[in-house]
Design a protein around this motif. Structure first.
Motif, PDB file in Angstrom:
ATOM      1  N   VAL A   1       0.812  -1.217   0.000  1.00 32.34           N
ATOM      2  CA  VAL A   1       0.000   0.000   0.000  1.00 32.34           C
ATOM      3  C   VAL A   1       0.845   1.266   0.000  1.00 32.34           C
ATOM      4  O   VAL A   1       0.519   2.238  -0.675  1.00 32.34           O
ATOM      5  N   THR A   2       1.952   1.255   0.753  1.00 27.50           N
ATOM      6  CA  THR A   2       2.754   2.479   0.885  1.00 27.50           C
ATOM      7  C   THR A   2       4.122   2.391   0.225  1.00 27.50           C
ATOM      8  O   THR A   2       4.784   3.418   0.053  1.00 27.50           O
TER       9      THR A   2
ATOM     10  N   GLN B   1      -1.033   6.006  10.164  1.00 28.93           N
ATOM     11  CA  GLN B   1      -1.491   7.206   9.471  1.00 28.93           C
ATOM     12  C   GLN B   1      -1.075   7.191   7.998  1.00 28.93           C
ATOM     13  O   GLN B   1      -1.852   7.586   7.122  1.00 28.93           O
ATOM     14  N   GLN B   2       0.139   6.729   7.705  1.00 28.07           N
ATOM     15  CA  GLN B   2       0.597   6.636   6.317  1.00 28.07           C
ATOM     16  C   GLN B   2      -0.273   5.650   5.531  1.00 28.07           C
ATOM     17  O   GLN B   2      -0.644   5.925   4.389  1.00 28.07           O
ATOM     18  N   ILE B   3      -0.584   4.527   6.153  1.00 30.01           N
ATOM     19  CA  ILE B   3      -1.423   3.517   5.490  1.00 30.01           C
ATOM     20  C   ILE B   3      -2.811   4.098   5.225  1.00 30.01           C
ATOM     21  O   ILE B   3      -3.354   3.971   4.128  1.00 30.01           O
ATOM     22  N   GLN B   4      -3.379   4.749   6.221  1.00 26.47           N
ATOM     23  CA  GLN B   4      -4.715   5.326   6.083  1.00 26.47           C
ATOM     24  C   GLN B   4      -4.762   6.379   4.979  1.00 26.47           C
ATOM     25  O   GLN B   4      -5.715   6.421   4.188  1.00 26.47           O
TER      26      GLN B   4
ATOM     27  N   LEU C   1      -5.603   5.944  -2.802  1.00 23.54           N
ATOM     28  CA  LEU C   1      -5.714   4.882  -3.805  1.00 23.54           C
ATOM     29  C   LEU C   1      -7.159   4.596  -4.201  1.00 23.54           C
ATOM     30  O   LEU C   1      -7.438   4.218  -5.338  1.00 23.54           O
ATOM     31  N   LEU C   2      -8.079   4.766  -3.249  1.00 28.47           N
ATOM     32  CA  LEU C   2      -9.489   4.480  -3.524  1.00 28.47           C
ATOM     33  C   LEU C   2     -10.295   5.738  -3.834  1.00 28.47           C
ATOM     34  O   LEU C   2     -11.493   5.660  -4.098  1.00 28.47           O
ATOM     35  N   GLY C   3      -9.638   6.902  -3.782  1.00 25.99           N
ATOM     36  CA  GLY C   3     -10.330   8.145  -4.066  1.00 25.99           C
ATOM     37  C   GLY C   3     -11.447   8.462  -3.083  1.00 25.99           C
ATOM     38  O   GLY C   3     -12.492   8.993  -3.468  1.00 25.99           O
ATOM     39  N   LEU C   4     -11.221   8.144  -1.817  1.00 24.11           N
ATOM     40  CA  LEU C   4     -12.239   8.371  -0.794  1.00 24.11           C
ATOM     41  C   LEU C   4     -12.195   9.816  -0.306  1.00 24.11           C
ATOM     42  O   LEU C   4     -11.125  10.424  -0.261  1.00 24.11           O
ATOM     43  N   PRO C   5     -13.334  10.361   0.115  1.00 19.30           N
ATOM     44  CA  PRO C   5     -13.357  11.741   0.595  1.00 19.30           C
ATOM     45  C   PRO C   5     -12.671  11.921   1.945  1.00 19.30           C
ATOM     46  O   PRO C   5     -12.198  13.006   2.268  1.00 19.30           O
TER      47      PRO C   5
ATOM     48  N   LEU D   1      -9.445  -2.445   4.146  1.00 18.68           N
ATOM     49  CA  LEU D   1      -9.306  -1.939   2.781  1.00 18.68           C
ATOM     50  C   LEU D   1      -7.860  -2.084   2.298  1.00 18.68           C
ATOM     51  O   LEU D   1      -7.619  -2.432   1.136  1.00 18.68           O
ATOM     52  N   ALA D   2      -6.900  -1.840   3.189  1.00 16.94           N
ATOM     53  CA  ALA D   2      -5.489  -2.002   2.831  1.00 16.94           C
ATOM     54  C   ALA D   2      -5.181  -3.456   2.473  1.00 16.94           C
ATOM     55  O   ALA D   2      -4.421  -3.725   1.527  1.00 16.94           O
ATOM     56  N   ILE D   3      -5.772  -4.388   3.185  1.00 21.35           N
ATOM     57  CA  ILE D   3      -5.575  -5.821   2.898  1.00 21.35           C
ATOM     58  C   ILE D   3      -6.145  -6.155   1.519  1.00 21.35           C
ATOM     59  O   ILE D   3      -5.515  -6.878   0.735  1.00 21.35           O
ATOM     60  N   ALA D   4      -7.312  -5.606   1.201  1.00 20.37           N
ATOM     61  CA  ALA D   4      -7.911  -5.836  -0.119  1.00 20.37           C
ATOM     62  C   ALA D   4      -7.038  -5.225  -1.222  1.00 20.37           C
ATOM     63  O   ALA D   4      -6.838  -5.834  -2.277  1.00 20.37           O
ATOM     64  N   ILE D   5      -6.516  -4.037  -0.979  1.00 24.23           N
ATOM     65  CA  ILE D   5      -5.624  -3.382  -1.946  1.00 24.23           C
ATOM     66  C   ILE D   5      -4.368  -4.228  -2.152  1.00 24.23           C
ATOM     67  O   ILE D   5      -3.902  -4.416  -3.282  1.00 24.23           O
TER      68      ILE D   5
END
Length: 165
Positions: free
Chosen positions: A111-112, A120-123, A129-133, A145-149
């Motif tokens: 992920v990073t 915090q870096q992962i979040q 990466l997912l374009g979340l607000p 979500l990081a595991i899925a990525i």
């Protein structure tokens, strides 16, 4: 391709469903399942199993990705997380969905790009990466979500190498 990432736990279990469309990753559904404090472990595991099974039935993911058990000094926590992982593996197996397991180091690197990244870096990367607000809350959700990525990136790598999962 739909990938369900799960961060195992018995009090809070994070989940994140992402769709991989070519090189794009899209968040489909994410959140966490909670069990009430002071509930017997057998009831907690049943509640979690029912939540996972319902999620799988509703979304029909192609893959389930779960974090491997990272053994720490607290053996009680490690045992309960292991039991939660067992419920995840059972629900996926009953649905005939392949499961991939990733270490925390693999997830961080994927992920990073850095195996010692902090939460915090992962979040922040999950959000980007997912374009979340905003950063998904609680932490367990962002971890799922990081595991899925991580799994989506692993599929990319295997495809380039001519392999399969």
């Amino acid at each position: 391709m739909l990938i369900l990432g799960i961060d195992p736990g018995t009090a809070i279990m994070g989940y994140g469903l992402i769709e991989k469309k070519g090189s794009r990753l899209l968040a489909v559904d994410y959140g966490c399942w909670r069990t009430p404090a002071h509930t017997p472990m057998t009831e907690r595991l049943l509640m979690l199993y029912n939540d996972i099974a319902a999620c799988i039935k509703n979304h029909q993911p192609n893959f389930v990705a779960v974090e491997e058990l990272f053994f720490n000094r607290n053996t009680t926590t490690a045992i309960s997380v292991g039991q939660a992982r067992g419920v995840i593996l059972l629900a996926a197996a009953q649905a005939g969905i392949p499961v991939s397991e990733y270490t925390p180091l693999q997830v961080k690197q994927s992920v990073t790009g850095y195996g010692r990244a902090d939460k915090q870096q992962i979040q922040q990367m999950v959000k980007a990466l997912l374009g979340l607000p905003e950063i998904p809350k609680p932490d367990d959700t962002a971890d799922a979500l990081a595991i899925a990525i991580c799994h989506a990136h692993s599929v990319n790598l295997l495809n380039r190498m001519g392999g399969s999962l």
